[in-house]
Enzyme design. Structure first.
Site, short mmCIF file in Angstrom:
data_model
loop_
_atom_site.label_atom_id
_atom_site.label_comp_id
_atom_site.label_asym_id
_atom_site.label_seq_id
_atom_site.Cartn_x
_atom_site.Cartn_y
_atom_site.Cartn_z
N ASP A 106 3.41 -33.44 -3.34
CA ASP A 106 4.09 -32.47 -2.48
C ASP A 106 3.41 -32.46 -1.12
OD1 ASP A 106 6.11 -31.45 -4.10
OD2 ASP A 106 4.73 -30.13 -5.13
N ASP A 379 8.31 -28.00 -10.79
CA ASP A 379 7.56 -29.26 -10.81
C ASP A 379 7.09 -29.64 -12.21
OD1 ASP A 379 7.73 -29.72 -8.04
OD2 ASP A 379 6.03 -28.39 -7.66
#
Length: 659
Positions: A106, A379
């Site tokens: 990320d 996630d």
């Protein structure tokens, strides 16, 4: 572990062969003396000794130290990583991270600081870059005090956040990252949150709406017959609501089409610099019956604010790959994905399914070892699918942490690289130990087998072999498995999936050192008395002790050689590993004690200083042998997928950036 099983089977085969050869020679000798039918307790003890030698060979051959070395190395790395702000939840994650070919990370909070700040502001037709160490009056020279006051009002009145003082006296801002950035900017400008709220009373609030993409507030001005509306939101939305703008002297002038286009160009310029843009505007309204409604038009533009999440000090690096958006990525066919993914570096606006699909493709199609970082609940699928999941410890949710193998306590990509660095050190340390152990195994097995076949006895006794086993397994694991990482590890290409732990380089070193030691020990075994000029009743015991001592000293230097399997200078950084030095010193001290003082127990006799020197010189010669071996080129076979995926990038870190 497959390596341990194979070595154990080979050791068992040599043990059985050695036992059969010794028993066969014993029976042939008795037959030659016509004593095959005559057996005594001495004969039984002789057979028992043969069996003990065979069992000892099995004990020496079975690499029980290999699991110990792996566990020691992983535990040592885990403890060190705790100090470096990485909590390893699964012990094997350290080694897996060392094989990582690709890191899908990320952007927010990992590559960046996860702290939004105002980077640029356009006000009164001028653009200003903002630095946190600037003077609080950084905009005053270019704007009037009136404009300065309206700007601060728009910041502190039209907000859903709060500014508080902590027990330590520090200012804390409670709110979203964007709101926090604007309030911090207001404080930097010399504004005071409480003062502005005391001066003006809030009449009506229109909270931020994801559809309207703006928030508004209506406040009553002190000692005035007017109320003032403030609006803040997406630049393109708020700009359409404005028909005037503020000049540097505080006047409101009509917004011409030419000026509107210039402001649009400023907004686009901010966006091209990866800044999130907001427009601030206000409108004064006379106190009438409808003065409690917030207007949607005829505002005066105050400023355009550009906000960013700064990249961490490691820098942005070079962008040379392919960028794609999640909606576009998910429509690609399997064949298109195989062409795109090797060049993919950035995926923007990705959904959890996009991340999961990318990780699955990398693992199953490209056979890469994939690490994924994440902080949100969405996630979790990608973190679970990856070979190693890394969750953020500060911004991460509990669901993400539960799905991860490692928790990065400081949310810093530098920590992730450090995990990979230690992971590579673990893998290399295990390889060092395997090289060292296999060399000792091959020499111990071959010297006993050759001696048994030719002379009918083994030069190394049971106690001596057990001491060698202790050096090889426990002490060897302790010395080589705890070597700290060095910067050169990150310059190597990633190891990849399904790669044999024993490389061609290791085989070169193992075979070369084994041949040298076997030749030396065989010559000493069959011609040692003549070479060393030994005579008398103790000549055989002295020779056997010298062979044992030389064998152990060779392993001491072999352990030093194993510190680096490729580079010639094996002494580099040796003093940074106190455990290695302690093991080396302990091994030498115990060897002296065994040879000089434990004669009855270990079947040894004290050696003269000349013989000790000869043992050391023979052992030290393995350093020269190692240099010669390392000059022999070895073909290295690289994984095609890994080489293709990392073409043009640093070996680590690289890979897709899941934005």
């Amino acid at each position: 572990m497959g390596v341990a099983t194979i070595i154990g089977k080979i050791g068992l085969a040599f043990a059985v062969l050695t036992f059969l050869v010794l028993v066969g020679r014993f029976l042939v000798t008795k037959a030659n003396h016509h004593e095959i039918t005559k057996w005594s307790s001495r004969d039984a003890l002789e057979l028992l000794n043969f069996f003990a030698i065979a069992v000892t060979i099995i004990v020496v051959a079975v690499p029980e130290g290999l699991p110990l070395a792996v566990t020691l190395s992983l535990a040592f790395a885990m403890k060190k990583l705790m100090k470096d702000r990485a909590l390893v939840r699964h012990l094997s994650a350290c080694e897996t991270m060392g094989s990582a070919c690709c890191i899908c990370t990320d952007k927010t909070g990992t590559l960046t600081t996860n702290h939004m700040v105002v980077d640029k502001i356009w006000i009164c037709e001028k653009t200003k870059s903002i630095q946190t160490d600037d003077d609080k009056d950084l905009l005053m020279p270019s704007i009037s005090e009136g404009v300065h006051g309206i700007l601060l009002q728009s910041i502190f009145q039209n907000t859903g956040s709060e500014v508080t003082k902590g027990k330590d006296g520090k200012t804390n801002i409670l709110g979203t990252p964007t709101e926090t950035a604007i309030l911090e900017f207001g404080l930097l400008m010399g504004g005071d949150f409480k003062t502005h709220h005391i001066e003006s009373e809030i009449v009506k609030v229109e909270p931020f709406n994801s559809e309207k993409k703006k928030m508004s507030v209506l406040v009553s001005l002190p000692d005035s017959s007017r109320v003032r509306a403030f609006c803040k939101g997406a630049s393109e939305i708020v700009l359409k609501m404005c028909d005037k703008m503020l000049t540097s002297d505080g006047k409101e002038v009509p917004l011409s089409e030419n000026q509107r286009q210039k402001i649009t160009d400023v907004i686009n310029g901010f966006a091209c610099e990866a800044l999130r843009t907001l427009c601030l505007a206000f409108k004064d309204i006379e106190k009438t019956s409808d003065a409690d409604s917030i207007p949607d038009s005829n505002y005066t533009l105050i400023a355009v604010v550009g906000i960013k999440d700064p990249v961490r000090p490691r820098g942005q690096g070079s962008y040379t790959g392919l960028a794609i958006e999640g909606p576009d990525f998910r429509t690609k066919s399997s064949q298109e994905l195989e062409e795109i993914i090797p060049r993919l570096q950035v995926m923007a606006r990705s959904s959890p399914l996009d991340k999961h699909k990318l990780v699955t493709q990398l693992r199953n199609v490209f056979k890469e070892v994939v690490a994924v970082t994440g902080d949100g609940t969405n996630d979790a699928p990608a973190l679970s699918e990856a070979d190693i999941g890394l969750a953020m410890g500060i911004a991460g949710t509990e669901v993400a942490k539960e799905s991860a193998d490692v928790i990065v306590m400081d949310d810093n990509f530098k920590t992730i690289v450090n995990v990979a660095r230690w992971g590579r050190a673990v893998y290399i340390n295990i390889q060092k130990f395997v090289q060292f152990q296999l060399t000792v195994n091959v020499v111990a097995l071959m010297i006993n087998f050759i001696s048994a076949c030719i002379s009918g006895n083994a030069p190394l006794t049971t106690v001596q072999l057990l001491w060698v086993n202790l050096i090889m397994d426990t002490l060897g694991a302790l010395a080589l498995a705890t070597e700290p990482p060095h910067d050169g590890l990150m310059k190597r290409p990633p190891i990849g999936r399904n790669v044999s732990i024993i490389t061609k380089t290791m085989w070169r070193n193992i075979i070369g050192q084994s041949i040298y030691q076997i030749i030396v020990l065989v010559i000493l075994q069959f011609d040692g008395k003549h070479l060393l000029k030994l005579s008398g009743s103790d000549a055989t015991k002295i020779l056997n002790t010298f062979i044992f001592n030389t064998f152990v000293i060779c392993q001491v230097f072999n352990e030093i050689n194993s510190r680096d399997m490729e580079k010639i200078n094996v002494f580099k950084g040796i003093f940074s590993s106190w455990i290695f030095l302690a093991v080396m010193i302990s091994t030498v001290v115990f060897q002296i004690v065994i040879v000089e003082f434990l004669g009855t127990f270990a079947n040894t006799v004290p050696l003269s200083w000349e013989l000790w020197l000869a043992s050391v010189l023979i052992g030290a010669a393995s350093l020269v042998i190692a240099v010669i071996l390392k000059c022999i080129p070895v073909e290295t076979k690289k994984d095609g997928n890994t080489a293709k995926h990392h073409d043009g990038y640093e070996p680590l870190p690289s890979g897709p950036d899941l934005a």
